[in-house]
Motif scaffolding. Sequence first.
Motif, PDB file in Angstrom:
ATOM      1  N   GLU A   1      26.743  21.203   1.581  1.00 48.22           N
ATOM      2  CA  GLU A   1      26.129  20.418   0.747  1.00 48.22           C
ATOM      3  C   GLU A   1      25.088  20.187   1.565  1.00 48.22           C
ATOM      4  OE1 GLU A   1      28.183  16.768  -0.142  1.00 48.22           O
ATOM      5  OE2 GLU A   1      29.551  17.424  -0.054  1.00 48.22           O
ATOM      6  N   ILE A   2      23.768  20.539   0.488  1.00 47.12           N
ATOM      7  CA  ILE A   2      22.650  20.289   0.787  1.00 47.12           C
ATOM      8  C   ILE A   2      22.116  19.132   0.505  1.00 47.12           C
ATOM      9  CG2 ILE A   2      19.880  21.203   0.969  1.00 47.12           C
ATOM     10  CD1 ILE A   2      21.558  24.081   0.317  1.00 47.12           C
TER      11      ILE A   2
ATOM     12  N   ILE B   1      33.328  12.259  -3.375  1.00 47.27           N
ATOM     13  CA  ILE B   1      31.703  11.787  -2.221  1.00 47.27           C
ATOM     14  C   ILE B   1      31.059  12.914  -2.310  1.00 47.27           C
ATOM     15  CG2 ILE B   1      30.421  10.750  -0.429  1.00 47.27           C
ATOM     16  CD1 ILE B   1      31.990   8.735  -2.266  1.00 47.27           C
ATOM     17  N   SER B   2      30.091  13.312  -3.026  1.00 48.45           N
ATOM     18  CA  SER B   2      29.419  14.235  -2.558  1.00 48.45           C
ATOM     19  C   SER B   2      27.643  13.771  -2.790  1.00 48.45           C
ATOM     20  CB  SER B   2      29.552  15.845  -3.332  1.00 48.45           C
ATOM     21  OG  SER B   2      28.986  15.339  -4.446  1.00 48.45           O
ATOM     22  N   GLY B   3      26.454  15.265  -2.668  1.00 48.05           N
ATOM     23  CA  GLY B   3      25.263  14.739  -2.379  1.00 48.05           C
ATOM     24  C   GLY B   3      24.366  13.493  -2.267  1.00 48.05           C
ATOM     25  N   VAL B   4      25.189  12.575  -0.796  1.00 44.66           N
ATOM     26  CA  VAL B   4      24.483  11.689  -0.429  1.00 44.66           C
ATOM     27  C   VAL B   4      24.467  12.034   1.430  1.00 44.66           C
ATOM     28  CG1 VAL B   4      25.557   9.995  -1.980  1.00 44.66           C
ATOM     29  CG2 VAL B   4      26.722  10.335  -0.114  1.00 44.66           C
ATOM     30  N   LEU B   5      23.648  10.856   1.921  1.00 44.32           N
ATOM     31  CA  LEU B   5      23.243  10.888   3.158  1.00 44.32           C
ATOM     32  C   LEU B   5      24.079   9.903   3.545  1.00 44.32           C
ATOM     33  CD1 LEU B   5      19.315  11.023   3.221  1.00 44.32           C
ATOM     34  CD2 LEU B   5      21.155  12.618   3.807  1.00 44.32           C
ATOM     35  N   PRO B   6      25.195  10.333   4.559  1.00 46.57           N
ATOM     36  CA  PRO B   6      26.388   9.487   4.804  1.00 46.57           C
ATOM     37  C   PRO B   6      25.589   8.329   6.101  1.00 46.57           C
ATOM     38  CG  PRO B   6      25.576  12.140   6.946  1.00 46.57           C
ATOM     39  CD  PRO B   6      25.035  12.432   4.964  1.00 46.57           C
ATOM     40  N   PRO B   7      26.291   7.522   6.147  1.00 42.50           N
ATOM     41  CA  PRO B   7      25.275   5.994   7.112  1.00 42.50           C
ATOM     42  C   PRO B   7      25.777   6.812   8.256  1.00 42.50           C
ATOM     43  CG  PRO B   7      28.246   5.984   6.226  1.00 42.50           C
ATOM     44  CD  PRO B   7      27.816   7.354   5.848  1.00 42.50           C
ATOM     45  N   ARG B   8      25.186   6.062   9.688  1.00 42.74           N
ATOM     46  CA  ARG B   8      24.294   5.864  10.661  1.00 42.74           C
ATOM     47  C   ARG B   8      25.713   6.064  11.811  1.00 42.74           C
ATOM     48  NH1 ARG B   8      24.881   3.695  14.688  1.00 42.74           N
ATOM     49  NH2 ARG B   8      23.884   3.293  16.625  1.00 42.74           N
ATOM     50  N   ARG B   9      26.687   5.121  10.908  1.00 36.52           N
ATOM     51  CA  ARG B   9      27.840   5.161  11.989  1.00 36.52           C
ATOM     52  C   ARG B   9      28.813   6.662  11.563  1.00 36.52           C
ATOM     53  NH1 ARG B   9      28.989   1.863   7.651  1.00 36.52           N
ATOM     54  NH2 ARG B   9      30.832   2.921   5.841  1.00 36.52           N
ATOM     55  N   GLU B  10      28.477   6.958  10.751  1.00 30.61           N
ATOM     56  CA  GLU B  10      29.741   8.956  11.254  1.00 30.61           C
ATOM     57  C   GLU B  10      28.492   9.513  11.820  1.00 30.61           C
ATOM     58  OE1 GLU B  10      30.053   9.766   6.681  1.00 30.61           O
ATOM     59  OE2 GLU B  10      30.918   7.776   6.674  1.00 30.61           O
ATOM     60  N   ILE B  11      27.079   9.777  12.115  1.00 30.66           N
ATOM     61  CA  ILE B  11      26.384  10.366  12.585  1.00 30.66           C
ATOM     62  C   ILE B  11      26.821  10.154  13.667  1.00 30.66           C
ATOM     63  CG2 ILE B  11      24.134  11.540  12.960  1.00 30.66           C
ATOM     64  CD1 ILE B  11      24.960  11.771   9.992  1.00 30.66           C
ATOM     65  N   GLU B  12      26.707   8.746  14.166  1.00 35.62           N
ATOM     66  CA  GLU B  12      27.162   8.537  15.366  1.00 35.62           C
ATOM     67  C   GLU B  12      28.399   8.950  16.651  1.00 35.62           C
ATOM     68  OE1 GLU B  12      27.223   4.419  18.816  1.00 35.62           O
ATOM     69  OE2 GLU B  12      26.905   4.143  16.984  1.00 35.62           O
TER      70      GLU B  12
ATOM     71  N   LEU C   1      15.733  16.061   5.750  1.00 32.27           N
ATOM     72  CA  LEU C   1      16.568  17.495   5.192  1.00 32.27           C
ATOM     73  C   LEU C   1      17.962  17.576   6.219  1.00 32.27           C
ATOM     74  CD1 LEU C   1      17.648  20.093   3.090  1.00 32.27           C
ATOM     75  CD2 LEU C   1      16.531  21.503   4.790  1.00 32.27           C
ATOM     76  N   MET C   2      19.406  17.230   5.049  1.00 28.42           N
ATOM     77  CA  MET C   2      20.691  17.396   5.780  1.00 28.42           C
ATOM     78  C   MET C   2      21.360  18.364   4.958  1.00 28.42           C
ATOM     79  SD  MET C   2      23.383  14.699   6.590  1.00 28.42           S
ATOM     80  CE  MET C   2      22.654  14.112   8.189  1.00 28.42           C
ATOM     81  N   THR C   3      22.035  19.301   5.905  1.00 22.46           N
ATOM     82  CA  THR C   3      23.560  19.902   5.494  1.00 22.46           C
ATOM     83  C   THR C   3      24.285  19.691   5.959  1.00 22.46           C
ATOM     84  OG1 THR C   3      23.074  21.675   7.380  1.00 22.46           O
ATOM     85  CG2 THR C   3      21.233  21.998   4.850  1.00 22.46           C
ATOM     86  N   LEU C   4      25.632  19.616   5.417  1.00 21.30           N
ATOM     87  CA  LEU C   4      26.793  18.605   5.785  1.00 21.30           C
ATOM     88  C   LEU C   4      28.242  19.345   4.995  1.00 21.30           C
ATOM     89  CD1 LEU C   4      28.159  16.388   3.588  1.00 21.30           C
ATOM     90  CD2 LEU C   4      26.122  15.252   4.463  1.00 21.30           C
ATOM     91  N   THR C   5      29.629  19.489   5.810  1.00 24.73           N
ATOM     92  CA  THR C   5      31.083  19.745   5.573  1.00 24.73           C
ATOM     93  C   THR C   5      31.579  18.343   5.157  1.00 24.73           C
ATOM     94  OG1 THR C   5      31.462  20.995   7.816  1.00 24.73           O
ATOM     95  CG2 THR C   5      30.645  22.467   5.795  1.00 24.73           C
ATOM     96  N   ARG C   6      32.250  19.111   4.966  1.00 21.30           N
ATOM     97  CA  ARG C   6      33.099  17.452   4.982  1.00 21.30           C
ATOM     98  C   ARG C   6      34.829  17.851   4.555  1.00 21.30           C
ATOM     99  NH1 ARG C   6      29.377  14.693   1.416  1.00 21.30           N
ATOM    100  NH2 ARG C   6      28.827  12.655   2.414  1.00 21.30           N
TER     101      ARG C   6
END
Length: 223
Positions: free
Chosen positions: A29-30, A51-62, A98-103
């Motif tokens: 995802e972009i 869920i798609s097309g959204v920036l994940p919350p801080r806790r998931e990044i950590e 800008l974030m790219t990610l996979t789920r």
Amino acid sequence: MIVMNDLNGQPSPGDCLARSVPADEPAVEIVWGMLKGLGPLWEGVPSGPGISGVLPPRREIEALYGAAAAEPPLNEDPRFAAIFADVYDVSVRNGQVLMTLTRTQPDGRLSSFAYGHHWKWEEQKYPWAFELQSRLGEASTELESTFALNLLARDPKQRDRGLGRRTLETWIGEVGRFGCWLQTDDIDSPARRLYERLGFTELGHGPEAPNGQPGLVMFRSPR
């Protein structure tokens, strides 16, 4: 929040890459954050089915970065994951990212991400950036009007699937014509070898990295 294919709304190499993967692999995802940030009330939408097309919350990044960085050869202290997650949170609230990610499927759990932002020296008013400019000297001019890659992580349970590489390639595909750069530990690691394969070269050394040594700044020219 704005979801775009490219800076001017046109399809990009990264977008094409994301669509060309096998059906059983998660698409990359972009996601673009708002130009002026998402504001102090932003909390993020937890990853999950559908869920798609959204920036994940801080806790998931950590959590994801912490799990990835805890493995050899980095062996990072968990406190760095918390620090980097705080920087992500501030970036999303205050300025465009800008974030790219996979789920993973079907649970939708975050499994990889790369994020960063456009870099202009006049906008970087904090000690880390001042030290970076001082250490790089004249080479620091190479970074003007490029994109900084702030963080890259892949779920260690998802190794050998190419998720990290696809995620980073898609991010580069979005910003490639601007050039991009990153700072990493100055050690021989899978991440550093990946950066080199994707066209990043050594520019110099910056502020201290989590391993206590000056971080290695790597730069990729506009394409």
